[in-house]
Design a protein around this motif. Structure first.
Motif, mmCIF file in Angstrom:
data_model
loop_
_atom_site.group_PDB
_atom_site.id
_atom_site.type_symbol
_atom_site.label_atom_id
_atom_site.label_comp_id
_atom_site.label_asym_id
_atom_site.label_seq_id
_atom_site.Cartn_x
_atom_site.Cartn_y
_atom_site.Cartn_z
ATOM 1 N N THR A 58 -2.699 5.356 -13.951
ATOM 2 C CA THR A 58 -1.762 4.303 -14.301
ATOM 3 C C THR A 58 -0.428 4.695 -13.691
ATOM 4 O OG1 THR A 58 -2.900 3.833 -16.378
ATOM 5 C CG2 THR A 58 -0.584 3.190 -16.246
ATOM 6 N N VAL A 59 0.249 3.749 -13.069
ATOM 7 C CA VAL A 59 1.559 4.047 -12.490
ATOM 8 C C VAL A 59 2.569 3.011 -12.947
ATOM 9 C CG1 VAL A 59 0.556 5.160 -10.443
ATOM 10 C CG2 VAL A 59 1.218 2.762 -10.330
ATOM 11 N N VAL A 60 3.834 3.418 -12.919
ATOM 12 C CA VAL A 60 4.948 2.520 -13.207
ATOM 13 C C VAL A 60 5.998 2.697 -12.121
ATOM 14 C CG1 VAL A 60 4.596 2.418 -15.713
ATOM 15 C CG2 VAL A 60 6.048 4.212 -14.732
ATOM 16 N N THR A 61 6.786 1.666 -11.944
ATOM 17 C CA THR A 61 7.879 1.725 -10.973
ATOM 18 C C THR A 61 9.050 2.456 -11.598
ATOM 19 O OG1 THR A 61 7.190 -0.420 -10.109
ATOM 20 C CG2 THR A 61 9.397 0.342 -9.500
ATOM 21 N N ALA A 62 9.526 3.492 -10.918
ATOM 22 C CA ALA A 62 10.703 4.215 -11.386
ATOM 23 C C ALA A 62 11.967 3.682 -10.720
ATOM 24 C CB ALA A 62 10.570 5.708 -11.084
ATOM 25 N N GLN A 94 6.336 8.163 -3.306
ATOM 26 C CA GLN A 94 7.235 7.264 -2.602
ATOM 27 C C GLN A 94 6.384 6.368 -1.714
ATOM 28 O OE1 GLN A 94 10.862 8.775 -1.027
ATOM 29 N NE2 GLN A 94 10.884 10.501 -2.446
ATOM 30 N N VAL A 95 6.619 5.067 -1.858
ATOM 31 C CA VAL A 95 5.807 4.076 -1.169
ATOM 32 C C VAL A 95 6.725 3.215 -0.303
ATOM 33 C CG1 VAL A 95 4.148 2.199 -1.447
ATOM 34 C CG2 VAL A 95 4.237 4.037 -3.158
ATOM 35 N N ASP A 96 6.513 3.244 1.011
ATOM 36 C CA ASP A 96 7.237 2.359 1.918
ATOM 37 C C ASP A 96 6.509 1.025 1.955
ATOM 38 O OD1 ASP A 96 9.147 4.225 2.515
ATOM 39 O OD2 ASP A 96 8.369 4.715 4.494
ATOM 40 N N VAL A 97 7.288 -0.053 1.868
ATOM 41 C CA VAL A 97 6.714 -1.394 1.844
ATOM 42 C C VAL A 97 7.433 -2.260 2.875
ATOM 43 C CG1 VAL A 97 6.173 -3.392 0.407
ATOM 44 C CG2 VAL A 97 6.269 -1.124 -0.640
ATOM 45 N N GLU A 98 6.652 -3.036 3.611
ATOM 46 C CA GLU A 98 7.248 -3.985 4.540
ATOM 47 C C GLU A 98 6.606 -5.354 4.368
ATOM 48 O OE1 GLU A 98 6.701 -2.993 8.699
ATOM 49 O OE2 GLU A 98 4.746 -2.140 8.286
ATOM 50 N N ARG A 116 11.667 0.876 -0.054
ATOM 51 C CA ARG A 116 10.931 2.027 -0.576
ATOM 52 C C ARG A 116 10.933 1.942 -2.096
ATOM 53 N NH1 ARG A 116 10.994 8.215 1.394
ATOM 54 N NH2 ARG A 116 9.936 7.143 3.087
ATOM 55 N N PHE A 117 9.764 2.226 -2.674
ATOM 56 C CA PHE A 117 9.587 2.210 -4.125
ATOM 57 C C PHE A 117 9.117 3.580 -4.568
ATOM 58 C CE2 PHE A 117 9.673 -2.087 -2.875
ATOM 59 C CZ PHE A 117 10.037 -2.850 -3.971
ATOM 60 N N VAL A 118 9.632 4.037 -5.692
ATOM 61 C CA VAL A 118 9.189 5.299 -6.273
ATOM 62 C C VAL A 118 8.358 4.966 -7.499
ATOM 63 C CG1 VAL A 118 9.888 7.484 -7.309
ATOM 64 C CG2 VAL A 118 11.231 6.505 -5.420
ATOM 65 N N MET A 119 7.116 5.424 -7.472
ATOM 66 C CA MET A 119 6.167 5.155 -8.544
ATOM 67 C C MET A 119 5.846 6.468 -9.257
ATOM 68 S SD MET A 119 6.031 2.004 -7.624
ATOM 69 C CE MET A 119 4.786 1.231 -8.635
#
Length: 136
Positions: A58-62, A94-98, A116-119
């Protein structure tokens, strides 16, 4: 001895997720372009899927960082949201999104938005839990 609350590690965990949407009128602002909040929602969703698939947790956005809206995305365009896990900390990814817009008639594609999103991975009690490092 392995802990029972850890999923089995896999060397072939996917690090990418791709989603596609068409920009319909209810996704646009008063200028007929993709509303920024909708773009962020699609980006966060893709980051969530990529991080969950990688960690099998399970992950959440930080946090979301440095989202750059470079070009408008117009009503009627196809949007491909591409999320890639690029760094892994102890409990974070760390997830790069485009967002890549495509004109369905011409096939022309342009990267319009990046961020960029940190999960954070969570255990069954909702506490941060360790994530395997990225391979090689």
């Amino acid at each position: 001895m392995p802990r029972s609350d850890l999923p089995p590690a896999t060397a072939s965990a996917p690090i990418e997720a791709r989603l596609q949407e068409i920009v319909f009128p209810d996704h646009t602002n008063h200028l007929g372009t993709l509303f920024g909040g909708q773009a962020l929602a699609w980006m966060d969703k893709a980051a969530f899927i990529a991080a969950t698939r990688y960690s099998r947790r399970t992950v959440v956005t930080a946090r979301s960082e440095q989202v750059d809206f470079r070009l408008p995305i117009r009503q009627g365009q196809l949007v491909e949201t591409i999320a890639r896990v690029v760094e892994v900390g102890r409990t974070s990814m760390q997830v790069d999104v485009e967002l890549v817009a495509e004109d369905l008639l011409s096939g022309e594609r342009e990267t319009c938005t990046r961020g960029r999103f940190v999960m954070i991975a969570l255990d069954s009690r909702g506490r941060p839990v360790a994530v395997d490092p990225l391979p090689g």
